[in-house]
Design a protein around this motif. Structure first.
Motif, mmCIF file in Angstrom:
data_model
loop_
_atom_site.group_PDB
_atom_site.id
_atom_site.type_symbol
_atom_site.label_atom_id
_atom_site.label_comp_id
_atom_site.label_asym_id
_atom_site.label_seq_id
_atom_site.Cartn_x
_atom_site.Cartn_y
_atom_site.Cartn_z
ATOM 1 N N PRO A 23 0.811 -1.229 0.000
ATOM 2 C CA PRO A 23 0.000 0.000 0.000
ATOM 3 C C PRO A 23 0.838 1.270 0.000
ATOM 4 O O PRO A 23 0.323 2.354 -0.287
ATOM 5 C CB PRO A 23 -0.823 -0.113 1.286
ATOM 6 N N GLU A 24 2.115 1.163 0.355
ATOM 7 C CA GLU A 24 2.946 2.353 0.443
ATOM 8 C C GLU A 24 3.388 2.851 -0.928
ATOM 9 O O GLU A 24 3.926 3.955 -1.033
ATOM 10 C CB GLU A 24 4.180 2.061 1.314
ATOM 11 N N GLN A 25 3.165 2.038 -1.958
ATOM 12 C CA GLN A 25 3.513 2.443 -3.321
ATOM 13 C C GLN A 25 4.970 2.933 -3.403
ATOM 14 O O GLN A 25 5.250 4.101 -3.668
ATOM 15 C CB GLN A 25 2.557 3.539 -3.818
ATOM 16 N N LEU A 26 5.873 2.008 -3.125
ATOM 17 C CA LEU A 26 7.291 2.349 -3.166
ATOM 18 C C LEU A 26 7.696 2.780 -4.568
ATOM 19 O O LEU A 26 7.155 2.281 -5.563
ATOM 20 C CB LEU A 26 8.135 1.141 -2.745
ATOM 21 N N PRO A 27 8.649 3.694 -4.675
ATOM 22 C CA PRO A 27 9.168 4.058 -5.995
ATOM 23 C C PRO A 27 9.703 2.826 -6.710
ATOM 24 O O PRO A 27 10.232 1.900 -6.091
ATOM 25 C CB PRO A 27 10.281 5.060 -5.672
ATOM 26 N N ARG A 28 9.550 2.826 -8.021
ATOM 27 C CA ARG A 28 9.928 1.649 -8.796
ATOM 28 C C ARG A 28 11.404 1.310 -8.606
ATOM 29 O O ARG A 28 11.767 0.142 -8.464
ATOM 30 C CB ARG A 28 9.626 1.901 -10.274
ATOM 31 N N LYS A 29 12.243 2.326 -8.594
ATOM 32 C CA LYS A 29 13.679 2.077 -8.456
ATOM 33 C C LYS A 29 14.004 1.478 -7.096
ATOM 34 O O LYS A 29 14.774 0.511 -6.990
ATOM 35 C CB LYS A 29 14.449 3.377 -8.655
ATOM 36 N N LEU A 30 13.401 2.033 -6.036
ATOM 37 C CA LEU A 30 13.669 1.526 -4.686
ATOM 38 C C LEU A 30 13.164 0.103 -4.539
ATOM 39 O O LEU A 30 13.842 -0.759 -3.971
ATOM 40 C CB LEU A 30 13.013 2.442 -3.652
ATOM 41 N N ARG A 31 11.967 -0.180 -5.077
ATOM 42 C CA ARG A 31 11.429 -1.538 -4.983
ATOM 43 C C ARG A 31 12.311 -2.522 -5.758
ATOM 44 O O ARG A 31 12.577 -3.639 -5.289
ATOM 45 C CB ARG A 31 10.000 -1.575 -5.505
ATOM 46 N N ALA A 32 12.752 -2.105 -6.941
ATOM 47 C CA ALA A 32 13.582 -2.997 -7.748
ATOM 48 C C ALA A 32 14.898 -3.306 -7.034
ATOM 49 O O ALA A 32 15.367 -4.453 -7.032
ATOM 50 C CB ALA A 32 13.844 -2.361 -9.112
ATOM 51 N N GLU A 33 15.490 -2.298 -6.414
ATOM 52 C CA GLU A 33 16.750 -2.527 -5.695
ATOM 53 C C GLU A 33 16.536 -3.439 -4.492
ATOM 54 O O GLU A 33 17.365 -4.317 -4.209
ATOM 55 C CB GLU A 33 17.345 -1.187 -5.253
ATOM 56 N N LEU A 34 15.421 -3.240 -3.782
ATOM 57 C CA LEU A 34 15.137 -4.101 -2.636
ATOM 58 C C LEU A 34 14.877 -5.535 -3.078
ATOM 59 O O LEU A 34 15.363 -6.490 -2.453
ATOM 60 C CB LEU A 34 13.934 -3.556 -1.859
ATOM 61 N N GLU A 35 14.115 -5.711 -4.157
ATOM 62 C CA GLU A 35 13.828 -7.058 -4.640
ATOM 63 C C GLU A 35 15.095 -7.742 -5.138
ATOM 64 O O GLU A 35 15.293 -8.946 -4.929
ATOM 65 C CB GLU A 35 12.782 -6.988 -5.753
ATOM 66 N N THR A 36 15.969 -6.970 -5.776
ATOM 67 C CA THR A 36 17.237 -7.550 -6.234
ATOM 68 C C THR A 36 18.103 -7.960 -5.047
ATOM 69 O O THR A 36 18.730 -9.026 -5.048
ATOM 70 C CB THR A 36 17.995 -6.539 -7.106
ATOM 71 N N ALA A 37 18.136 -7.101 -4.016
ATOM 72 C CA ALA A 37 18.938 -7.417 -2.833
ATOM 73 C C ALA A 37 18.400 -8.638 -2.106
ATOM 74 O O ALA A 37 19.169 -9.461 -1.581
ATOM 75 C CB ALA A 37 18.975 -6.213 -1.894
ATOM 76 N N ARG A 68 8.996 8.020 6.065
ATOM 77 C CA ARG A 68 8.818 9.237 6.866
ATOM 78 C C ARG A 68 8.188 10.345 6.040
ATOM 79 O O ARG A 68 7.289 11.061 6.507
ATOM 80 C CB ARG A 68 10.167 9.692 7.424
ATOM 81 N N GLU A 69 8.677 10.518 4.816
ATOM 82 C CA GLU A 69 8.120 11.573 3.967
ATOM 83 C C GLU A 69 6.657 11.294 3.619
ATOM 84 O O GLU A 69 5.863 12.225 3.464
ATOM 85 C CB GLU A 69 8.950 11.691 2.691
ATOM 86 N N ARG A 70 6.324 10.040 3.508
ATOM 87 C CA ARG A 70 4.942 9.672 3.162
ATOM 88 C C ARG A 70 4.030 9.744 4.381
ATOM 89 O O ARG A 70 2.800 9.769 4.266
ATOM 90 C CB ARG A 70 4.933 8.265 2.555
ATOM 91 N N GLY A 71 4.612 9.810 5.577
ATOM 92 C CA GLY A 71 3.814 9.826 6.793
ATOM 93 C C GLY A 71 3.187 8.483 7.086
ATOM 94 O O GLY A 71 2.078 8.407 7.639
ATOM 95 N N SER A 72 3.894 7.425 6.728
ATOM 96 C CA SER A 72 3.363 6.080 6.907
ATOM 97 C C SER A 72 3.334 5.703 8.382
ATOM 98 O O SER A 72 4.162 6.147 9.190
ATOM 99 C CB SER A 72 4.216 5.086 6.118
ATOM 100 N N THR A 73 2.356 4.887 8.721
ATOM 101 C CA THR A 73 2.263 4.363 10.089
ATOM 102 C C THR A 73 3.075 3.084 10.256
ATOM 103 O O THR A 73 3.083 2.492 11.339
ATOM 104 C CB THR A 73 0.793 4.072 10.441
ATOM 105 N N LEU A 74 3.735 2.690 9.198
ATOM 106 C CA LEU A 74 4.576 1.495 9.249
ATOM 107 C C LEU A 74 5.985 1.916 9.663
ATOM 108 O O LEU A 74 6.609 2.752 9.008
ATOM 109 C CB LEU A 74 4.606 0.818 7.876
ATOM 110 N N TYR A 75 6.456 1.371 10.766
ATOM 111 C CA TYR A 75 7.757 1.770 11.313
ATOM 112 C C TYR A 75 8.860 0.818 10.831
ATOM 113 O O TYR A 75 8.627 -0.384 10.638
ATOM 114 C CB TYR A 75 7.717 1.796 12.840
ATOM 115 N N LEU A 76 10.028 1.408 10.677
ATOM 116 C CA LEU A 76 11.148 0.634 10.140
ATOM 117 C C LEU A 76 11.557 -0.496 11.080
ATOM 118 O O LEU A 76 11.877 -1.596 10.628
ATOM 119 C CB LEU A 76 12.345 1.563 9.878
ATOM 120 N N HIS A 77 11.548 -0.235 12.383
ATOM 121 C CA HIS A 77 11.986 -1.278 13.315
ATOM 122 C C HIS A 77 11.055 -2.484 13.279
ATOM 123 O O HIS A 77 11.459 -3.605 13.582
ATOM 124 C CB HIS A 77 12.085 -0.712 14.738
#
Length: 207
Positions: A23-37, A68-77
């Motif tokens: 639901p956070e609609q990650l940027p395509r580049k960030l999602r691709a890098e995370l999926e590759t990692a 943080r910029e999106r104001g998401s309620t999902l925390y990194l920890h």
């Protein structure tokens, strides 16, 4: 220095289809890098484990910044639950045989020098002890010689007195005999004392 972490199952599931990050609609580049990692190909539900799940700290920072910029309620920890910092095994370079041999040679030389230094100190101490014993022996001999000289002086003076006293019994009366014996003993004593003093001066001069 650590620069990556091993992603836990929570992060892997969150990035998958229907996951928490969808639901956070990650940027395509960030999602691709995370999926590759994470070793996940797009539109695939398989998540391999092991080294394919290594995620760099940079990607984690980018993900955190985006949330943080999106104001998401999902925390990194929460996403990093079960993740661990990856500490790569340090591979020790092979030791140079020539350098090892040189170091061993230097260690042997240092050990020999230390042994010589210790041995030299022990030798010096023994010499000092030997010198002390030698000085003590000289002092004992000097005292012994002095005692013998004094004893000879007393015996010589007494013998001169007795000889004069007995030898003058046919010439002088009792009082004259004693006086003559004292005079002769005094002369002999002075002569012996003179000789003894000269001998002691000679010994002191040699010292």
């Amino acid at each position: 220095m650590a620069s990556r972490l091993v992603a836990g199952e929570r992060l892997v599931r969150a990035l998958g289809p229907g996951g928490e990050l969808e639901p956070e609609q990650l940027p395509r580049k960030l999602r691709a890098e995370l999926e590759t990692a994470l070793g996940k190909k797009p539109k695939s539900g398989d998540f391999p484990s092991g080294s394919a799940r290594l995620v760099s700290f940079r990607l984690i920072r980018d993900l955190h910044q985006y949330l943080r910029e999106r104001g998401s309620t999902l925390y990194l920890h929460e996403l990093l639950e079960g993740s661990e910092i990856y500490l790569p095994e340090v591979v020790k370079p092979p030791r140079n045989p020539e350098l090892v041999a040189r170091l061993e040679k230097i260690k042997i030389q240092l050990a020999n020098e230390e042994y010589k230094r210790i041995t030299h100190n022990v030798t010096c101490q023994d010499s000092r002890h030997g010198g002390t014993l030698s000085d003590l022996g000289k002092q004992v001999r000097s005292v012994k010689a002095l005692v013998i000289t004094v004893f000879n002086f007393i015996v010589t003076v007494a013998a001169a007195f007795v000889c004069t006293y007995l030898g003058s019994q046919y010439i002088f009366a009792m009082a004259s005999r004693v006086l003559a014996a004292l005079i002769v003993a005094s002369v002999v004593g002075l002569a012996e004392l003179y000789v003894m003093v000269r001998a002691m001066e000679g010994e002191l001069g040699e010292l």
